[in-house]
Every structure is written in C-alpha cells, then in structure tokens.
Design a protein around this motif. Structure first.
Motif, PDB file in Angstrom:
ATOM      1  N   TYR A  35       4.342 -18.985  -6.733  1.00 34.04           N
ATOM      2  CA  TYR A  35       3.586 -20.268  -8.016  1.00 34.04           C
ATOM      3  C   TYR A  35       4.426 -19.396  -9.323  1.00 34.04           C
ATOM      4  O   TYR A  35       4.804 -18.456  -9.502  1.00 34.04           O
ATOM      5  CB  TYR A  35       2.142 -19.230  -9.134  1.00 34.04           C
ATOM      6  CG  TYR A  35       2.361 -17.693  -8.956  1.00 34.04           C
ATOM      7  CD1 TYR A  35       1.870 -17.249  -7.942  1.00 34.04           C
ATOM      8  CD2 TYR A  35       2.500 -17.359 -10.896  1.00 34.04           C
ATOM      9  CE1 TYR A  35       1.900 -15.484  -8.121  1.00 34.04           C
ATOM     10  CE2 TYR A  35       1.662 -16.585 -10.926  1.00 34.04           C
ATOM     11  CZ  TYR A  35       2.210 -15.219 -10.198  1.00 34.04           C
ATOM     12  OH  TYR A  35       1.896 -13.934 -10.756  1.00 34.04           O
TER      13      TYR A  35
ATOM     14  N   HIS B 288      -3.434 -25.657  -6.142  1.00 34.44           N
ATOM     15  CA  HIS B 288      -4.936 -25.051  -6.711  1.00 34.44           C
ATOM     16  C   HIS B 288      -5.490 -26.992  -6.833  1.00 34.44           C
ATOM     17  O   HIS B 288      -6.829 -27.477  -7.397  1.00 34.44           O
ATOM     18  CB  HIS B 288      -4.481 -25.336  -8.025  1.00 34.44           C
ATOM     19  CG  HIS B 288      -3.712 -26.400  -8.909  1.00 34.44           C
ATOM     20  ND1 HIS B 288      -1.945 -26.141  -8.762  1.00 34.44           N
ATOM     21  CD2 HIS B 288      -3.565 -27.567  -9.886  1.00 34.44           C
ATOM     22  CE1 HIS B 288      -2.007 -27.685  -9.771  1.00 34.44           C
ATOM     23  NE2 HIS B 288      -2.696 -27.993 -10.290  1.00 34.44           N
TER      24      HIS B 288
ATOM     25  N   THR C  20       1.857 -23.559  -5.734  1.00 37.35           N
ATOM     26  CA  THR C  20       1.185 -23.616  -7.325  1.00 37.35           C
ATOM     27  C   THR C  20       1.763 -24.071  -8.581  1.00 37.35           C
ATOM     28  O   THR C  20       2.380 -22.543  -8.681  1.00 37.35           O
ATOM     29  CB  THR C  20      -0.125 -23.006  -7.257  1.00 37.35           C
ATOM     30  OG1 THR C  20      -1.317 -23.819  -8.700  1.00 37.35           O
ATOM     31  CG2 THR C  20      -0.127 -21.733  -7.624  1.00 37.35           C
TER      32      THR C  20
ATOM     33  N   ASP D 127      -6.195 -21.378 -11.321  1.00 37.04           N
ATOM     34  CA  ASP D 127      -7.526 -21.877 -10.294  1.00 37.04           C
ATOM     35  C   ASP D 127      -7.331 -22.189  -9.325  1.00 37.04           C
ATOM     36  O   ASP D 127      -8.307 -22.828  -8.728  1.00 37.04           O
ATOM     37  CB  ASP D 127      -6.507 -23.766 -10.884  1.00 37.04           C
ATOM     38  CG  ASP D 127      -6.664 -23.962 -12.336  1.00 37.04           C
ATOM     39  OD1 ASP D 127      -6.729 -23.173 -12.981  1.00 37.04           O
ATOM     40  OD2 ASP D 127      -6.141 -24.306 -13.193  1.00 37.04           O
ATOM     41  N   LEU D 128      -6.865 -21.285  -8.929  1.00 37.24           N
ATOM     42  CA  LEU D 128      -6.710 -20.931  -7.073  1.00 37.24           C
ATOM     43  C   LEU D 128      -7.990 -20.008  -7.449  1.00 37.24           C
ATOM     44  O   LEU D 128      -8.181 -19.023  -7.718  1.00 37.24           O
ATOM     45  CB  LEU D 128      -6.040 -20.143  -6.688  1.00 37.24           C
ATOM     46  CG  LEU D 128      -5.328 -21.543  -5.694  1.00 37.24           C
ATOM     47  CD1 LEU D 128      -4.273 -22.418  -6.613  1.00 37.24           C
ATOM     48  CD2 LEU D 128      -3.595 -20.536  -4.962  1.00 37.24           C
TER      49      LEU D 128
END
Ligand SMILES: Nc1ncnc2c1ncn2[C@@H]1O[C@H](COP(=O)(O)OP(=O)(O)OP(=O)(O)O)[C@@H](O)[C@H]1O
Ligand SMILES: [Mg+2]
Length: 339
Positions: free
Chosen positions: A63, A118, A163, A168-169
């Motif tokens: 990420y 996500h 991501t 948001d995961l």
C-alpha cells in the motif's frame, strides 16, 4: 477534461492508455528497482525461503500513494519465482462469480494480482477469505434452507494485492496477508535522480546533471511523476532547440505550474483553502475536498500524503492543520500561534 484528469499522475495514466509509459520504463530486475530497501530485503527472505520449500510465497499486500512502485513489485516477484502473473482489479470484480471464475482458472503456483483491492465488495471478500486461508473455493448452490455449499479445492497460489487506501480495507482481509503488509515510502531525491537517469537512457534523452536534479526535486518524491516530468521537459527542450539543463527544466515545469517543491495548482489550492477558508484548520479531508471541488479520493490518496510528507500540513485528531511552512510557501503572514 475533468478536474481529476488535471493531476499529472492521473493524466499520465489516462493519456497513456494501458500505462504505456509505465510499461516501457518499468524496472525489469531488482537492480533496476531503486530504493524501498526495507521492502526489498523482506521480500528477498520471504521469496527465497518459499522457493527453498518449493511453495508459492504467502499472500502479500502493498500500500501507498500512486506511482511509488506497487505494481512493479508484483511483476518483479512473479519473475523472481518464475510464476504466471494474472492481473485484475477490485472494480473489475463485480460479482462473486467473477472472482470464482478467476480463482478456478488459476494454475498451480500462479500469482493473482488484484489492484485497488479496497474496492472489492463485501460478498466478494467473503469468497476470498477461504481461498486465501485454506485454498478452497466455496460455491453456494441454491437459496434458503436448501442451500448447499460446494467446496472446490484450488491449486496453491499467491495473492498479491495493492491499494492506495489501506484504511478502507477490512481488518479480516488485511490480516489474511500472511506474507506481509508493506508500506511503500516516498523516494529520496538521490533515488529519484537515479530513476530519471535510467529513464533518460531508455527514452534516448540527453539531460545534464543539473537537469536531472531539477526534475528529481520537483517530482513529488514519486517515480511515475519523475518520468512524466522528464518527458514533458524533453518535449519543451526539443521545441526550444535547447539542451535539457536545469534552466530548461525550470521553464518547462513552470509552464506546467509545478513549483519548486513539486506542488501542482491543486496542492497549492488545498493549502490556500485550509489557510483561508478554514483559518489554518483543523479541517477534515472531506470538507477540504468539497471546498476545492475535488474528489475526496484524489485529495486523500494523492494530495494529502505528499503535503504531509513535506510537512506542509499535519494530521491531528480533529483534522488537518496548515503548518508554518505552508504559510511561508504561499507567502502568507504566519499566525502568531505558529511562531
Ligand atoms: N523503485 C523504482 N525504481 C525505478 N522505477 C520505478 C520504481 N518504482 C516505480 N517506478 C516507475 O514508476 C512507474 C509507476 O510504478 P507502478 O506502476 O509500480 O506504481 P504503483 O504504485 O502501482 O501506482 P498505482 O497506485 O497508481 O497503481 C513504473 O512503471 C516505473 O517506471
Ligand atoms: Mg499500480
């Protein structure tokens, strides 16, 4: 052109179709992949140990902001372990059946790369969990009390996901990346300079040391942006019949309104909104995005991380605040509380 497209990274990704520039300039070996030393070291151990055991590596999540090299790492890993790389993205997996089809078509030791993970829906995540954990695909047949679950065994595979929005995961999804969750860092100016030099060679562009430095300084510490600026400066120098010196780069990037810190008009406007409209903050990202007329996602994924990185804004529990540096950069009077 939509507002979102005004961002250089977005423009480059969109204008270049399937990321043509990304592909020509994408490092093909670990040696060419500059920086991110901690991640490279960890991956080296993970991959070597898996190879020695004859297993595919465990699932990995990358990420960080756009253009820092997440997709490139997925390609390098596939190459390193000699696996097929199958690429898809969260928004492309619309139904449970889409994921089921992808998983059931995997060959042994394949790598499945899911970009923008996500954006996977909840129901789809539910199918992914048992696949990641126990290597089975659960298919529900029928509805209501007579529904049955069919368990299909999957060949051993590795999921690599990327991501720009790790927050948001869901926690259950995040915890299933047993091979590690890695955050990509912004690059040092020296590392970006190395990347620009390599790209200039590939693109057959002559650029002097001062030109390389100038691009590196203004690239938002981001390889994709550095490559984009190199190309824009090359176009400028070509038409002006001049070499790619720091002066030429300065003039070219001045026309793009990229300032000496690498800030774009939207970045500067974000600081201005924070300072003028919100009296220096704190203000939430949503409120700032609304005041700017920008998409909240673009502000949160592209603009905010870089402004934080430069120390122009700070995160507080109540929202973002402008720092003294932000006032100075915009040439505004610094409020007493910051002196
Ligand atoms: N460490 C690196 N060394 C050299 N070049 C790099 C490096 N990382 C990225 N690049 C260059 O930047 C381009 C963009 O990288 P990549 O596509 O991997 O970013 P990303 O993190 O996947 O971005 P996004 O979040 O937008 O998908 C690559 O094609 C490559 O040319
Ligand atoms: Mg990518």
């Amino acid at each position: 052109m939509s507002r979102r497209d005004e961002n250089p990274e977005e423009v480059e990704k969109v204008a270049a179709g399937e990321g043509f520039l990304d592909q020509t300039l994408r490092p093909a070996s670990w040696d060419e992949y500059v920086g991110q030393e901690a991640i490279k070291n960890n991956l080296h151990i993970l991959l070597s140990a898996a190879k020695e055991r004859g297993n595919p590596p465990e699932h990995i999540l990358f990420y960080g902001p756009p253009g820092l090299g997440k997709t490139t790492l997925a390609h390098l890993i596939a190459r390193e372990v000699g696996a097929n790389l199958r690429t898809t993205s969260g928004p492309a997996i619309e139904r449970v059946g889409d994921l089921a089809a992808l998983l059931s078509n995997l060959g042994p030791n394949d790598i499945l790369f899911i970009d923008e993970i996500h954006r996977l829906g909840r129901a789809i995540e539910e199918v992914l969990y048992p696949a990641m954990e126990s290597g089975v695909l659960n298919i529900i047949l029928g509805k209501g009390p007579s529904a049955r679950t069919l368990e299909l065994p999957l060949p051993p595979f590795t999921l690599i996901a990327a991501t720009t929005r790790v927050a948001d995961l869901s926690a259950p999804l995040r915890s299933r990346f047993s091979g590690g969750v890695y955050r990509l860092e912004f690059y040092s100016e020296d590392d970006i300079a190395k990347i620009v030099e390599r790209s200039a060679k590939i693109l057959d562009v002559k650029v002097d040391k001062s030109g390389v430095r100038e691009i590196a300084k203004r690239s938002r510490a981001t390889p994709r942006t550095a490559n984009y600026l190199l190309k824009r400066a090359r176009d400028y120098a070509q038409l002006k019949r001049t070499g790619l010196t720091s002066e030429a780069v300065d003039a070219a990037l001045g026309m793009l309104e990229v300032d000496e810190l690498g800030l774009t008009p939207i970045d500067r406007k974000m600081l201005e909104v924070l300072i003028e409209r919100f009296k220096g903050g704190p203000a939430g990202v949503n409120a700032i995005a609304a005041a700017l007329g920008e998409e909240q996602a673009t502000v949160a994924e592209v603009h905010e991380p870089f402004l934080l990185q430069l120390g122009l804004i700070e995160r507080t529990p109540k929202g973002r605040v402008a720092t003294r540096l932000a006032y100075e950069h915009l040439g505004k009077e610094t409020p007493l509380r910051l002196l």
